[in-house]
Design an enzyme around this catalytic site. Structure first.
Site, PDB file in Angstrom:
ATOM      1  N   ARG A   1       0.862  -1.172   0.000  1.00 49.71           N
ATOM      2  CA  ARG A   1       0.000   0.000   0.000  1.00 49.71           C
ATOM      3  C   ARG A   1       0.907   1.233   0.000  1.00 49.71           C
ATOM      4  O   ARG A   1       2.013   1.196   0.551  1.00 49.71           O
ATOM      5  CB  ARG A   1      -0.900   0.010   1.228  1.00 49.71           C
TER       6      ARG A   1
ATOM      7  N   LYS B   1      -1.860  -2.722   7.895  1.00 51.36           N
ATOM      8  CA  LYS B   1      -3.087  -2.345   8.587  1.00 51.36           C
ATOM      9  C   LYS B   1      -3.279  -3.154   9.863  1.00 51.36           C
ATOM     10  O   LYS B   1      -2.862  -4.306   9.947  1.00 51.36           O
ATOM     11  CB  LYS B   1      -4.290  -2.581   7.662  1.00 51.36           C
TER      12      LYS B   1
ATOM     13  N   HIS C   1      -1.899   2.312  -6.422  1.00 54.00           N
ATOM     14  CA  HIS C   1      -2.760   1.177  -6.119  1.00 54.00           C
ATOM     15  C   HIS C   1      -2.928   0.292  -7.353  1.00 54.00           C
ATOM     16  O   HIS C   1      -3.119  -0.926  -7.229  1.00 54.00           O
ATOM     17  CB  HIS C   1      -4.126   1.659  -5.627  1.00 54.00           C
TER      18      HIS C   1
ATOM     19  N   ARG D   1      -0.263  -2.137  -7.224  1.00 59.23           N
ATOM     20  CA  ARG D   1      -0.594  -3.209  -6.268  1.00 59.23           C
ATOM     21  C   ARG D   1      -1.468  -4.256  -6.947  1.00 59.23           C
ATOM     22  O   ARG D   1      -1.270  -5.464  -6.785  1.00 59.23           O
ATOM     23  CB  ARG D   1      -1.297  -2.596  -5.056  1.00 59.23           C
TER      24      ARG D   1
ATOM     25  N   HIS E   1      -3.075  -9.242   3.006  1.00 61.36           N
ATOM     26  CA  HIS E   1      -4.520  -9.380   3.180  1.00 61.36           C
ATOM     27  C   HIS E   1      -4.822 -10.362   4.314  1.00 61.36           C
ATOM     28  O   HIS E   1      -4.101 -11.340   4.511  1.00 61.36           O
ATOM     29  CB  HIS E   1      -5.168  -9.891   1.894  1.00 61.36           C
TER      30      HIS E   1
ATOM     31  N   TYR F   1      -8.413  -8.052  -6.193  1.00 63.16           N
ATOM     32  CA  TYR F   1      -7.173  -7.527  -6.774  1.00 63.16           C
ATOM     33  C   TYR F   1      -6.761  -8.296  -8.022  1.00 63.16           C
ATOM     34  O   TYR F   1      -5.753  -7.974  -8.642  1.00 63.16           O
ATOM     35  CB  TYR F   1      -6.045  -7.577  -5.737  1.00 63.16           C
TER      36      TYR F   1
END
Length: 361
Positions: free
Chosen positions: A200, A226, A300, A303, A326, A335
């Site tokens: 990210r 995250k 992104h 990504r 993830h 994705y």
């Protein structure tokens, strides 16, 4: 019905003819004079940004993308900044102005197709779309293999030679020749990390030098993602080489030793690279790619590119999930973008027919 012969008008000629037709509609009441002048202004701006001397039919989706994004950054002359006050941050044009400009350009190309000025409407291949909030943005769509390898190749060359001698770079790119202002190897590293590891953008700009370590001869990046989760991702060999070159010579112009917690990616002023600067880095490296394989892409989107091509090459889904950080496999599905020709390739190498093909051989 499309005319039999293509009329290869320049962008300026086509724009002038289109504006004449738009203004003529005001005489029949089909369009208000104010609206016609808005179209005229947008078309003139498009010609200026695209290059009035270029042939309209030579423009493709990437060219349109570049113009749309250039318009978004274009200062709005109607909103003067008071003396002594700093210019506002972010896009110079409002979201509504950006959306209107895209509609004007789209209307012109629709007419160009009917008039025989272009063979194919390049708007159908443009990736920049209008959003209700935030204005024009490129779609978060994976690059094709040719586009991705073109971008990675440009980044690798930039990382290997630093873009050439300092004097040549300054003349070619307008870049500063001072050693402490060189950013070529940093730009190469940014693109290679985004395109091959798929972090990210927040993870990328938060990275510190101490987050990279070596274990059994393999370079790893400890990514802080995250929810406080971390993941250790091994770097491809070529990316590790550019990282080491950046740390050894180009970061801070080969300055003092790095302190704990110090940012990996620095601006030429020595500050941590901001999220908003990353798109500019990608765009600079893209300018070195063969135009035939060049397409505007967001961080992104890179990504998405990482996920799409790892999965397309039959890499284990759980391994890809761990690379991207993830929490579960269901997120990974979003994705995985469609690649042109992938169904044809899959059916040509159908697993139930491989034994028969071997028997024939």
């Amino acid at each position: 019905m499309r005319p039999a012969a293509l009329n290869r008008l320049t962008v300026q000629e086509a724009g002038d003819r289109y504006v004449e037709l738009v203004r003529a509609r005001t005489l029949t009441g089909g369009l208000s004079p104010a609206t016609a002048e808005v179209y005229a202004r947008d078309v003139a701006t498009f010609a200026d940004l695209a290059g009035g001397g270029r042939v309209l039919d030579d423009l493709d989706g990437a060219d349109v993308d570049a113009v749309l994004l250039a318009f978004a950054r274009k200062p709005d002359g109607r909103r003067a900044v008071p003396e002594g006050r700093a210019a506002p941050q972010g896009p110079a044009q409002s979201a509504s102005s950006q959306a209107r400009f895209r509609r004007s350009v789209s209307a012109m190309f629709k007419h160009a197709v009917l008039a025989g000025w272009v063979q194919v409407d390049p708007m159908t291949a443009a990736t920049v779309s209008a959003r209700e909030r935030g204005g024009l943005r490129a779609e978060r769509r994976a690059l094709t293999r040719e586009q991705a390898t073109g971008l990675i190749g440009a980044a690798r060359r930039l990382g290997e030679d630093g873009g050439g001698p300092a004097g040549e770079r300054a003349a070619r790119d307008g870049a500063a020749a001072r050693r402490d202002q060189r950013t070529e190897v940093r730009d190469a590293l940014v693109v290679l990390l985004l395109a091959t590891v798929g972090p990210r953008v927040s993870e990328l700009v938060r990275a510190n030098v101490e987050d990279f370590y070596t274990n059994d001869g393999v370079r790893y990046w400890r990514i802080f993602g995250k929810g406080g989760r971390t993941r250790d991702v091994p770097l491809p060999g070529d990316v590790a080489l550019v990282l080491d070159a950046y740390l050894a010579g180009e970061r801070r112009g080969g300055g003092p030793a790095v302190a704990a917690g110090e940012a990996l990616l620095l601006s030429w002023r020595g500050r941590r690279l901001a999220r908003g600067d990353v798109q500019g880095v990608i765009d600079r490296v893209q300018r070195r790619v063969d135009p035939a394989h060049r397409r505007t892409v967001t961080p992104h989107g890179l990504r998405h590119t990482t996920a799409t091509h790892l999965l397309a090459d039959a890499v284990d889904m759980d391994a890809v999930r761990r690379v991207l950080g993830h929490g579960d496999l269901s997120t990974l599905g979003r994705y995985r973008d469609e690649l042109p020709g992938e169904l044809e390739v899959a059916m040509r190498s159908h697993p139930l027919l491989r034994d028969r093909d071997r028997d024939r051989g």
